[in-house]
Write a protein that holds these residues in place. Structure first.
Motif, PDB file in Angstrom:
ATOM      1  N   GLU A 274       0.788  -1.315   0.007  1.00  0.00           N
ATOM      2  CA  GLU A 274      -0.091  -0.021   0.088  1.00  0.00           C
ATOM      3  C   GLU A 274       0.752   1.214   0.002  1.00  0.00           C
ATOM      4  O   GLU A 274       0.508   2.244  -0.642  1.00  0.00           O
ATOM      5  CB  GLU A 274      -1.016  -0.096   1.272  1.00  0.00           C
ATOM      6  N   THR A 275       2.028   1.116   0.705  1.00  0.00           N
ATOM      7  CA  THR A 275       2.769   2.467   0.851  1.00  0.00           C
ATOM      8  C   THR A 275       4.247   2.232  -0.139  1.00  0.00           C
ATOM      9  O   THR A 275       4.714   1.131  -0.050  1.00  0.00           O
ATOM     10  CB  THR A 275       3.243   2.496   2.244  1.00  0.00           C
ATOM     11  N   SER A 276       4.586   3.224  -0.829  1.00  0.00           N
ATOM     12  CA  SER A 276       5.686   3.171  -1.645  1.00  0.00           C
ATOM     13  C   SER A 276       6.273   4.568  -1.549  1.00  0.00           C
ATOM     14  O   SER A 276       5.761   5.611  -1.140  1.00  0.00           O
ATOM     15  CB  SER A 276       5.485   2.780  -3.001  1.00  0.00           C
ATOM     16  N   PRO A 277       7.743   4.741  -1.709  1.00  0.00           N
ATOM     17  CA  PRO A 277       8.359   3.544  -2.089  1.00  0.00           C
ATOM     18  C   PRO A 277       9.008   2.696  -0.907  1.00  0.00           C
ATOM     19  O   PRO A 277       8.811   2.826   0.374  1.00  0.00           O
ATOM     20  CB  PRO A 277       9.974   4.172  -2.587  1.00  0.00           C
ATOM     21  N   ALA A 278       9.170   1.160  -1.369  1.00  0.00           N
ATOM     22  CA  ALA A 278       9.407   0.278  -0.125  1.00  0.00           C
ATOM     23  C   ALA A 278      10.534  -0.769  -0.484  1.00  0.00           C
ATOM     24  O   ALA A 278      10.698  -0.701  -1.771  1.00  0.00           O
ATOM     25  CB  ALA A 278       7.958  -0.713   0.017  1.00  0.00           C
ATOM     26  N   PRO A 279      11.123  -1.370   0.437  1.00  0.00           N
ATOM     27  CA  PRO A 279      12.275  -2.397   0.109  1.00  0.00           C
ATOM     28  C   PRO A 279      11.242  -3.513  -1.009  1.00  0.00           C
ATOM     29  O   PRO A 279      10.191  -3.926  -0.658  1.00  0.00           O
ATOM     30  CB  PRO A 279      12.479  -2.882   1.462  1.00  0.00           C
ATOM     31  N   ALA A 280      12.107  -4.180  -1.707  1.00  0.00           N
ATOM     32  CA  ALA A 280      11.642  -5.211  -2.705  1.00  0.00           C
ATOM     33  C   ALA A 280      12.390  -6.292  -1.884  1.00  0.00           C
ATOM     34  O   ALA A 280      13.466  -6.721  -1.543  1.00  0.00           O
ATOM     35  CB  ALA A 280      12.209  -4.962  -4.049  1.00  0.00           C
ATOM     36  N   VAL A 281      11.431  -7.451  -2.393  1.00  0.00           N
ATOM     37  CA  VAL A 281      11.942  -8.875  -2.027  1.00  0.00           C
ATOM     38  C   VAL A 281      11.678  -9.699  -3.324  1.00  0.00           C
ATOM     39  O   VAL A 281      10.627  -9.858  -3.681  1.00  0.00           O
ATOM     40  CB  VAL A 281      11.249  -9.360  -0.757  1.00  0.00           C
ATOM     41  N   LEU A 282      12.882 -10.304  -3.798  1.00  0.00           N
ATOM     42  CA  LEU A 282      12.552 -11.278  -4.970  1.00  0.00           C
ATOM     43  C   LEU A 282      12.180 -12.664  -4.236  1.00  0.00           C
ATOM     44  O   LEU A 282      12.754 -13.222  -3.422  1.00  0.00           O
ATOM     45  CB  LEU A 282      14.042 -11.349  -5.626  1.00  0.00           C
TER      46      LEU A 282
ATOM     47  N   ALA B 147       3.003  -6.983   4.262  1.00  0.00           N
ATOM     48  CA  ALA B 147       3.887  -6.529   4.996  1.00  0.00           C
ATOM     49  C   ALA B 147       4.574  -5.472   4.735  1.00  0.00           C
ATOM     50  O   ALA B 147       5.539  -5.106   5.654  1.00  0.00           O
ATOM     51  CB  ALA B 147       4.950  -7.832   5.569  1.00  0.00           C
ATOM     52  N   GLY B 148       4.285  -4.991   3.627  1.00  0.00           N
ATOM     53  CA  GLY B 148       4.978  -3.576   3.443  1.00  0.00           C
ATOM     54  C   GLY B 148       6.081  -3.754   2.309  1.00  0.00           C
ATOM     55  O   GLY B 148       6.908  -2.847   2.251  1.00  0.00           O
ATOM     56  N   TYR B 149       6.322  -5.000   1.615  1.00  0.00           N
ATOM     57  CA  TYR B 149       7.497  -5.115   0.761  1.00  0.00           C
ATOM     58  C   TYR B 149       6.868  -5.259  -0.631  1.00  0.00           C
ATOM     59  O   TYR B 149       5.521  -5.678  -0.629  1.00  0.00           O
ATOM     60  CB  TYR B 149       8.156  -6.396   1.068  1.00  0.00           C
ATOM     61  N   LEU B 150       7.510  -4.577  -1.734  1.00  0.00           N
ATOM     62  CA  LEU B 150       7.446  -4.940  -3.106  1.00  0.00           C
ATOM     63  C   LEU B 150       7.906  -6.300  -3.303  1.00  0.00           C
ATOM     64  O   LEU B 150       9.036  -6.402  -3.272  1.00  0.00           O
ATOM     65  CB  LEU B 150       7.800  -3.949  -3.871  1.00  0.00           C
ATOM     66  N   ALA B 151       7.082  -7.147  -3.829  1.00  0.00           N
ATOM     67  CA  ALA B 151       7.201  -8.709  -3.867  1.00  0.00           C
ATOM     68  C   ALA B 151       7.357  -8.862  -5.424  1.00  0.00           C
ATOM     69  O   ALA B 151       6.559  -8.533  -6.129  1.00  0.00           O
ATOM     70  CB  ALA B 151       6.580  -9.531  -3.344  1.00  0.00           C
ATOM     71  N   LEU B 152       8.460  -9.479  -5.779  1.00  0.00           N
ATOM     72  CA  LEU B 152       8.798  -9.651  -7.325  1.00  0.00           C
ATOM     73  C   LEU B 152       9.425 -11.216  -7.302  1.00  0.00           C
ATOM     74  O   LEU B 152      10.489 -11.511  -7.019  1.00  0.00           O
ATOM     75  CB  LEU B 152       9.625  -8.720  -7.912  1.00  0.00           C
ATOM     76  N   ALA B 153       8.372 -11.959  -8.212  1.00  0.00           N
ATOM     77  CA  ALA B 153       8.653 -13.249  -8.407  1.00  0.00           C
ATOM     78  C   ALA B 153       9.147 -13.768  -9.739  1.00  0.00           C
ATOM     79  O   ALA B 153       8.128 -13.843 -10.641  1.00  0.00           O
ATOM     80  CB  ALA B 153       7.507 -14.362  -7.872  1.00  0.00           C
ATOM     81  N   PRO B 154      10.477 -13.786 -10.117  1.00  0.00           N
ATOM     82  CA  PRO B 154      10.665 -14.157 -11.449  1.00  0.00           C
ATOM     83  C   PRO B 154      10.410 -15.512 -12.179  1.00  0.00           C
ATOM     84  O   PRO B 154      10.735 -16.472 -11.172  1.00  0.00           O
ATOM     85  CB  PRO B 154      12.360 -13.784 -11.550  1.00  0.00           C
ATOM     86  N   ASP B 155      10.137 -15.702 -13.275  1.00  0.00           N
ATOM     87  CA  ASP B 155       9.730 -16.803 -13.807  1.00  0.00           C
ATOM     88  C   ASP B 155      11.080 -17.595 -14.298  1.00  0.00           C
ATOM     89  O   ASP B 155      11.671 -17.590 -15.188  1.00  0.00           O
ATOM     90  CB  ASP B 155       8.854 -17.008 -14.960  1.00  0.00           C
ATOM     91  N   VAL B 156      11.505 -18.582 -13.479  1.00  0.00           N
ATOM     92  CA  VAL B 156      12.820 -19.059 -13.800  1.00  0.00           C
ATOM     93  C   VAL B 156      12.926 -20.109 -14.802  1.00  0.00           C
ATOM     94  O   VAL B 156      13.903 -20.334 -15.496  1.00  0.00           O
ATOM     95  CB  VAL B 156      13.262 -19.831 -12.516  1.00  0.00           C
ATOM     96  N   PHE B 157      11.599 -20.871 -15.078  1.00  0.00           N
ATOM     97  CA  PHE B 157      11.825 -21.594 -16.228  1.00  0.00           C
ATOM     98  C   PHE B 157      11.263 -21.206 -17.492  1.00  0.00           C
ATOM     99  O   PHE B 157      10.732 -21.933 -18.423  1.00  0.00           O
ATOM    100  CB  PHE B 157      10.666 -22.610 -15.814  1.00  0.00           C
ATOM    101  N   TRP B 158      11.565 -19.592 -18.010  1.00  0.00           N
ATOM    102  CA  TRP B 158      11.038 -19.045 -19.113  1.00  0.00           C
ATOM    103  C   TRP B 158      11.632 -19.608 -20.177  1.00  0.00           C
ATOM    104  O   TRP B 158      10.971 -19.360 -21.307  1.00  0.00           O
ATOM    105  CB  TRP B 158      11.149 -17.575 -18.821  1.00  0.00           C
ATOM    106  N   ARG B 159      12.687 -19.891 -20.115  1.00  0.00           N
ATOM    107  CA  ARG B 159      13.455 -20.585 -21.542  1.00  0.00           C
ATOM    108  C   ARG B 159      12.522 -21.826 -22.016  1.00  0.00           C
ATOM    109  O   ARG B 159      12.752 -22.118 -23.233  1.00  0.00           O
ATOM    110  CB  ARG B 159      14.899 -20.745 -21.157  1.00  0.00           C
ATOM    111  N   SER B 160      12.165 -22.749 -21.082  1.00  0.00           N
ATOM    112  CA  SER B 160      11.787 -23.854 -21.389  1.00  0.00           C
ATOM    113  C   SER B 160      10.312 -23.982 -21.591  1.00  0.00           C
ATOM    114  O   SER B 160       9.530 -24.503 -22.280  1.00  0.00           O
ATOM    115  CB  SER B 160      12.057 -25.126 -20.429  1.00  0.00           C
TER     116      SER B 160
END
Length: 237
Positions: free
Chosen positions: A24-32, A54-67
């Motif tokens: 809800e609040t930004s800027p915030a720490p990011a968590v991969l 909990a107040g974090y910008l969460a970013l989940a990368p698609d690890v299998f993107w090549r396959s």
């Protein structure tokens, strides 16, 4: 409920997506948030939303993107498919993908420049790689949490490259990670500042509520509480 969307991450050999949950609040720490072999599924998206709450910008990368871009399976029934993608995963390319994701997170308007990482199973190993190998302009992540990374014991030659606080979670009854391998990890990181290892009376993937035969509610709750305290301590100076 957190706002969610997909972000496009660019690399020299192609683009891939990352699921994003915004606080809800930004800027915030990011968590991969680094996936299990099941891909970016309900469990991983749910963890991203919990981190956003909990107040974090969460970013989940698609690890299998090549396959298989956006591959996902729900539970143990998808293990064979997940392991097939894991066998095709090029671990020489993964650090560059993690670095690109970290650079993207830092450049997002909603990020305050601080970036941590958290990974589960396969992602637990990737979290270790994030800590040892991912650097943007010479700067690595600010804190990393690794849940039961089964390949870490084979990568301990790079333990001296850990430059940030790291929290390790392991299950003492994990059929995929013998106690001796956990001991090896513990010895390799002993004495490093900000590095802690916890063991739980639980098996593998004990945090995954979407896999009923693996989930251990008590261990998951304790580990998550420790994880949030750790992230708060190191990503909110």
């Amino acid at each position: 409920m957190a706002d969610t969307r997909y972000e496009k991450i660019s690399t020299p050999d192609g683009d891939f997506e990352a699921f994003c949950a915004l606080p809800e609040t930004s800027p915030a720490p990011a968590v991969l948030v680094l996936q299990e072999v099941f891909g970016i599924n309900d469990n991983i998206r749910g963890l991203c939303e919990q981190l956003a709450d909990a107040g974090y910008l969460a970013l989940a990368p698609d690890v299998f993107w090549r396959s298989e871009p956006r591959f996902e399976r729900k539970d143990e029934s998808g293990l064979a498919d997940g392991f097939a993608h894991l066998q095709r995963l090029d671990f020489d390319l993964v650090p560059a993908d993690l670095t690109a994701t970290m650079a993207h997170a830092r450049a997002m308007p909603g990020c305050n420049g601080t970036v941590g990482g958290i990974g589960f199973c396969l992602g637990g190993t990737l979290a270790y790689l994030l800590a040892t190998s991912a650097r943007v302009d010479g700067r690595g992540p600010d804190a990393v949490v690794s849940y039961y990374g089964s390949a870490i014991h084979g990568m301990l030659g790079s333990a001296d490259r850990i430059e940030c606080p790291v929290l390790f979670h392991y299950g003492s009854r994990d059929p995929y990670i013998p106690a001796e391998q956990i001991d090896d990890v513990e010895r390799a990181v002993a004495g490093r500042p900000g590095v802690t290892l916890h063991r739980y009376e639980a098996g593998h993937a004990f945090s995954n509520w979407d896999a009923p035969s693996l989930y251990d509610e008590a261990a998951a709750r304790t580990a998550w509480e420790r994880t949030l305290r750790f992230l708060d301590e190191h990503l909110r100076p």
